[in-house]
Design a protein around this motif. Structure first.
Motif, PDB file in Angstrom:
ATOM      1  N   ARG A   1       0.597  -1.432  -0.195  1.00 37.65           N
ATOM      2  CA  ARG A   1      -0.070   0.127  -0.088  1.00 37.65           C
ATOM      3  C   ARG A   1       0.827   1.254   0.217  1.00 37.65           C
ATOM      4  N   VAL A   2       2.144   1.425   1.038  1.00 35.22           N
ATOM      5  CA  VAL A   2       2.658   2.484   1.192  1.00 35.22           C
ATOM      6  C   VAL A   2       4.319   2.680   0.477  1.00 35.22           C
ATOM      7  N   GLY A   3       4.519   1.172   0.072  1.00 42.26           N
ATOM      8  CA  GLY A   3       6.027   1.315  -0.249  1.00 42.26           C
ATOM      9  C   GLY A   3       6.926   0.786   0.896  1.00 42.26           C
ATOM     10  N   GLU A   4       7.892   0.177   0.358  1.00 40.56           N
ATOM     11  CA  GLU A   4       8.928  -0.411   1.424  1.00 40.56           C
ATOM     12  C   GLU A   4       9.356   0.565   2.435  1.00 40.56           C
ATOM     13  N   ALA A   5      10.184   1.649   1.893  1.00 37.61           N
ATOM     14  CA  ALA A   5      10.650   2.567   2.919  1.00 37.61           C
ATOM     15  C   ALA A   5       9.454   2.987   4.028  1.00 37.61           C
ATOM     16  N   ALA A   6       8.353   3.384   3.544  1.00 45.28           N
ATOM     17  CA  ALA A   6       7.266   3.941   4.703  1.00 45.28           C
ATOM     18  C   ALA A   6       6.979   2.555   5.598  1.00 45.28           C
ATOM     19  N   ALA A   7       6.808   1.544   4.815  1.00 48.15           N
ATOM     20  CA  ALA A   7       6.413   0.291   5.678  1.00 48.15           C
ATOM     21  C   ALA A   7       7.446  -0.006   6.843  1.00 48.15           C
ATOM     22  N   VAL A   8       8.697   0.210   6.402  1.00 50.66           N
ATOM     23  CA  VAL A   8       9.812  -0.038   7.400  1.00 50.66           C
ATOM     24  C   VAL A   8       9.801   1.203   8.514  1.00 50.66           C
ATOM     25  N   ARG A   9       9.469   2.477   7.940  1.00 44.76           N
ATOM     26  CA  ARG A   9       9.574   3.460   9.082  1.00 44.76           C
ATOM     27  C   ARG A   9       8.336   3.421  10.036  1.00 44.76           C
TER      28      ARG A   9
END
Lengths: 108, 198
Positions: free
Chosen positions: B40-48
Motif C-alpha cells: 500500500r505505501v511502499g517498502e521505505a514507509a512500511a519499515v519507517r
C-alpha cells in the motif's frame, strides 16, 4: 486517545479485536484502526511483541496459514483462557468506565 | 534480496540474536506484515512505520521474560529435585554412611544451599526482577555442581563392586545432563538480561 494511554489496555483491546476470529497481525491492526474510527493508530511494531506475550501467557494460540497463491501468515485465535480473560477484562473496564464517567460527569 | 525490508530484517536478526528461536519466528511474521504494508505505501514507509529494530527486540525480550524466568526456574528445580533423589538413591542402595569429612559437608551443604537459592529464585521470579533471579540461580548451579562432585567422590570411595560403580556413573551422568540443561537456560537468561539492560 494517545498510544501511551492505550498501552495499559492493549491486551484487552487485542483480545477483544480477535474475539471469535482467527486474525493475523496486519488484520488485527487494521481492525483496531477501523473499529476505533481511526482513534487508535498504534505504532505497528508494538502489536507483535504483545501478541507474543499473550500467546506465552496461554491467552492466544497461533498457527501458520498460507492461502492458495497468498502470503504465508501467522494467525491468532483466543484460547479458552483467553475467552475467560476477555470476559473478566470487559467487566473490569465497564466498572472502571462507569466510575470515571460519574467522576468526570459530576464536574462537567 | 535487497531493499529496505531486507535490510530491516537483517538488522532485526542482529538485535534478536539473544534468542535464535525467537528471531526465526519473528522474522517470518514481520516480513509478512511489512510486505502487506509495502503493497500500500511502499517498502521505505512500511519499515519507517514499524519502528526501530532495537525497540522491537527490547519489546520482545520484555514480552518473553516471564516465560524465560519460568523455564530457568523449572530447570533449576528439576536439577535440585533430581540431585536430591539421585543422591538419596546412591546413599540407600550403596548403604553410604554419613561422616564428618569435608566431602560430606560439601555433598549435603551444597545441596541444601542450592535448594535454598532455587527457592529464593522461585519467590522472586514472578516479580520479573531478572538480576536477583540470575544471581540466586548462579549460586544454585555452583552449589549443585559442588554437591554433585562431592557426592560422586564419596560414592566411589565407598563402592567396591562393579554394579555399584555402574550405578554411580549412571546417576552421575543424569545429574551432569540436568546441570547442563540449567547452564544452558542460565546462558539464555544472561543474553536476555544484556538485551534488557538500560
Amino acid at each position: 486517545m494517545s498510544a501511551e494511554m492505550l498501552k495499559g489496555h492493549l491486551d484487552a483491546v487485542l483480545l477483544a479485536t480477535i474475539g471469535d476470529d482467527a486474525l493475523h497481525g496486519y488484520a488485527i491492526i487494521e481492525a483496531i484502526r477501523a473499529r476505533s474510527g481511526g482513534h487508535f493508530d498504534l505504532p505497528e511494531g508494538t502489536i507483535y511483541p504483545a501478541l507474543h506475550r499473550l500467546e506465552l501467557a496461554g491467552l492466544l494460540a497461533s498457527r501458520w496459514v498460507q492461502p492458495d497463491g497468498g502470503r504465508k501468515r501467522r494467525v491468532y485465535s483466543l484460547t479458552d483462557s483467553g475467552r475467560r480473560s476477555l470476559v473478566e477484562r470487559r467487566a473490569g473496564w465497564q466498572s472502571f468506565a462507569t466510575g470515571i464517567d460519574r467522576v468526570l460527569g459530576a464536574r462537567a | 534480496m535487497n531493499g529496505p525490508i531486507a535490510a530491516y530484517l537483517n538488522e532485526l536478526d542482529d538485535v534478536l540474536a539473544f534468542d535464535p528461536s525467537l528471531s526465526r519466528r519473528v522474522r517470518d511474521e514481520i516480513e509478512s506484515h511489512l510486505r502487506d504494508t509495502a503493497d500500500r505505501v511502499g517498502e521505505a514507509a512500511a519499515v519507517r512505520r514499524f519502528g526501530r529494530p532495537a525497540d522491537i527486540a527490547r519489546a520482545y525480550a520484555e514480552a518473553a521474560l516471564p516465560d524465560r524466568l519460568r523455564r530457568t526456574c523449572v530447570a533449576a528445580a528439576m536439577l535440585g529435585g533430581g540431585t536430591l533423589l539421585l543422591m538419596r538413591l546412591r546413599t540407600v542402595v550403596l548403604d553410604i554412611q554419613g561422616s564428618a569429612d569435608p566431602l560430606t559437608w560439601f555433598d549435603r551443604g551444597g545441596l541444601l544451599a542450592a535448594l535454598m537459592c532455587i527457592g529464593a529464585a522461585w519467590w522472586i521470579a514472578p516479580r520479573r526482577r531478572i538480576a536477583p533471579v540470575r544471581r540466586w540461580l548462579h549460586f544454585a548451579a555452583g552449589s549443585l555442581a559442588l554437591s554433585v562432585g562431592a557426592s560422586l567422590v564419596r560414592a566411589f570411595q565407598g563402592a567396591s563392586e562393579d554394579r555399584a560403580h555402574a550405578l554411580i556413573v549412571a546417576t552421575g551422568l543424569v545429574e551432569l545432563v540436568l546441570l547442563a540443561v540449567l547452564m544452558t537456560q542460565l546462558a539464555r537468561l544472561d543474553r536476555y538480561a544484556r538485551r534488557l539492560a538500560p
